[in-house]
Enzyme design. Structure first.
Site, short mmCIF file in Angstrom:
data_model
loop_
_atom_site.label_atom_id
_atom_site.label_comp_id
_atom_site.label_asym_id
_atom_site.label_seq_id
_atom_site.Cartn_x
_atom_site.Cartn_y
_atom_site.Cartn_z
N LYS A 9 4.61 11.61 12.41
CA LYS A 9 5.59 11.16 13.16
C LYS A 9 6.63 12.32 13.52
O LYS A 9 6.68 13.46 13.05
CB LYS A 9 6.28 10.27 12.50
CG LYS A 9 5.23 8.76 12.30
CD LYS A 9 5.99 7.78 11.56
CE LYS A 9 5.18 6.55 11.07
NZ LYS A 9 5.93 5.32 10.75
N TYR A 49 2.60 -0.24 19.16
CA TYR A 49 3.17 -0.92 17.84
C TYR A 49 3.19 -2.59 18.50
O TYR A 49 4.19 -3.13 17.79
CB TYR A 49 4.41 -0.44 17.37
CG TYR A 49 4.15 0.74 16.63
CD1 TYR A 49 3.68 0.67 15.38
CD2 TYR A 49 4.92 2.15 17.07
CE1 TYR A 49 3.57 1.62 14.36
CE2 TYR A 49 4.57 3.27 15.88
CZ TYR A 49 4.00 2.98 14.82
OH TYR A 49 3.72 3.92 13.88
N PHE A 57 12.73 -4.63 13.28
CA PHE A 57 12.84 -3.30 13.38
C PHE A 57 12.29 -2.59 14.57
O PHE A 57 12.00 -1.32 14.57
CB PHE A 57 12.51 -2.30 12.01
CG PHE A 57 10.99 -2.76 11.73
CD1 PHE A 57 9.86 -2.13 12.10
CD2 PHE A 57 10.87 -3.88 10.51
CE1 PHE A 57 8.67 -2.35 11.81
CE2 PHE A 57 9.69 -4.13 10.20
CZ PHE A 57 8.35 -3.38 10.97
N ARG A 102 4.03 10.58 1.68
CA ARG A 102 5.39 10.19 1.88
C ARG A 102 6.47 10.39 0.81
O ARG A 102 7.55 10.57 0.93
CB ARG A 102 5.18 8.54 2.03
CG ARG A 102 4.79 8.34 3.53
CD ARG A 102 4.38 6.94 3.89
NE ARG A 102 3.97 6.40 4.87
CZ ARG A 102 3.39 5.43 5.55
NH1 ARG A 102 2.72 4.64 4.49
NH2 ARG A 102 3.04 5.11 6.56
N ASN A 112 9.25 7.93 8.12
CA ASN A 112 8.29 8.00 6.90
C ASN A 112 7.01 8.81 7.09
O ASN A 112 5.84 8.72 6.50
CB ASN A 112 7.82 6.52 6.25
CG ASN A 112 6.87 5.91 7.43
OD1 ASN A 112 6.79 6.07 8.40
ND2 ASN A 112 6.20 4.57 6.90
N HIS A 115 1.61 7.81 9.98
CA HIS A 115 1.14 6.50 10.14
C HIS A 115 -0.27 6.58 9.82
O HIS A 115 -1.11 7.71 10.16
CB HIS A 115 1.21 6.02 11.40
CG HIS A 115 0.51 4.78 11.92
ND1 HIS A 115 0.74 3.39 11.50
CD2 HIS A 115 -0.87 4.77 12.54
CE1 HIS A 115 -0.27 2.76 12.02
NE2 HIS A 115 -1.12 3.36 12.56
N GLU A 126 -6.99 1.87 17.39
CA GLU A 126 -5.98 3.01 17.53
C GLU A 126 -6.60 4.32 18.01
O GLU A 126 -5.88 5.01 18.66
CB GLU A 126 -5.02 3.00 15.99
CG GLU A 126 -4.40 1.86 15.65
CD GLU A 126 -3.74 1.82 14.37
OE1 GLU A 126 -3.96 2.85 13.70
OE2 GLU A 126 -3.08 0.92 14.26
#
Ligand code: CMP
Length: 141
Positions: A9, A49, A57, A102, A112, A115, A126
């Site tokens: 990320k 997402y 969130f 993490r 975090n 993914h 994905e």
């Protein structure tokens, strides 16, 4: 052999952690089938997402995921989905086991660092979102 999908990320890329995180994957026995750096548009982040769109969130998640470049990868191993989820540790870094990506690197539940797909079915979806079949150049099995 199984494949899973990973994102390093924006917080991981921003902090120069790409090499060490890819190294953790390889050390854990996950083969890097392909990898690339991209900068997601807001629309792409929203689509990727979409399963979370009713969550409180969601806005923050989309904003964060298009805030900077990310590294997307296809990873291969026996039981790759479970293997990579174990390597990542819990979504909330405070709950992540010692030595996981993490636990070592994540800043918060939102930032975090990584993914990973949560099932074989979602891994296929994905992977297909970011890669064409011809990009999966380094398969072992
Ligand atoms: P990820 O595996 O990328 O899937 C959805 C993401 O939503 C998750 O990791 C978290 O980074 C993010 N997120 C942000 N806030 C929360 C929250 N309160 N609970 C769960 N996930 C959250």
């Amino acid at each position: 052999m199984e494949m899973t999908f990973s994102i390093i990320k924006p917080d991981g890329v921003r902090r120069n952690l790409v090499g060490s995180i890819l190294g953790m994957m390889e050390s854990a026995g996950l083969r890097i089938v392909t990898t690339k750096m991209i900068h997601m548009s807001r629309r792409e982040a929203e689509q990727f997402y979409a399963v979370h769109k009713e969550r409180p969130f969601f806005g923050e998640l989309v904003e964060f995921m298009c805030s900077g470049p990310v590294v997307v990868s296809a990873l291969e191993a026996p039981n790759a989905v479970v293997k990579y989820r174990e390597l990542m540790g819990a979504t909330d870094p405070k709950k992540a086991d010692k030595g996981t990506i993490r636990a070592v690197h994540a800043l918060s539940i939102g930032e975090n660092t990584v993914h990973g797909s949560d099932s074989k079915e979602n891994a296929a979806i994905e992977l297909g979102f970011f890669f064409s079949g011809t990009e999966l150049v380094n398969r072992a099995g």
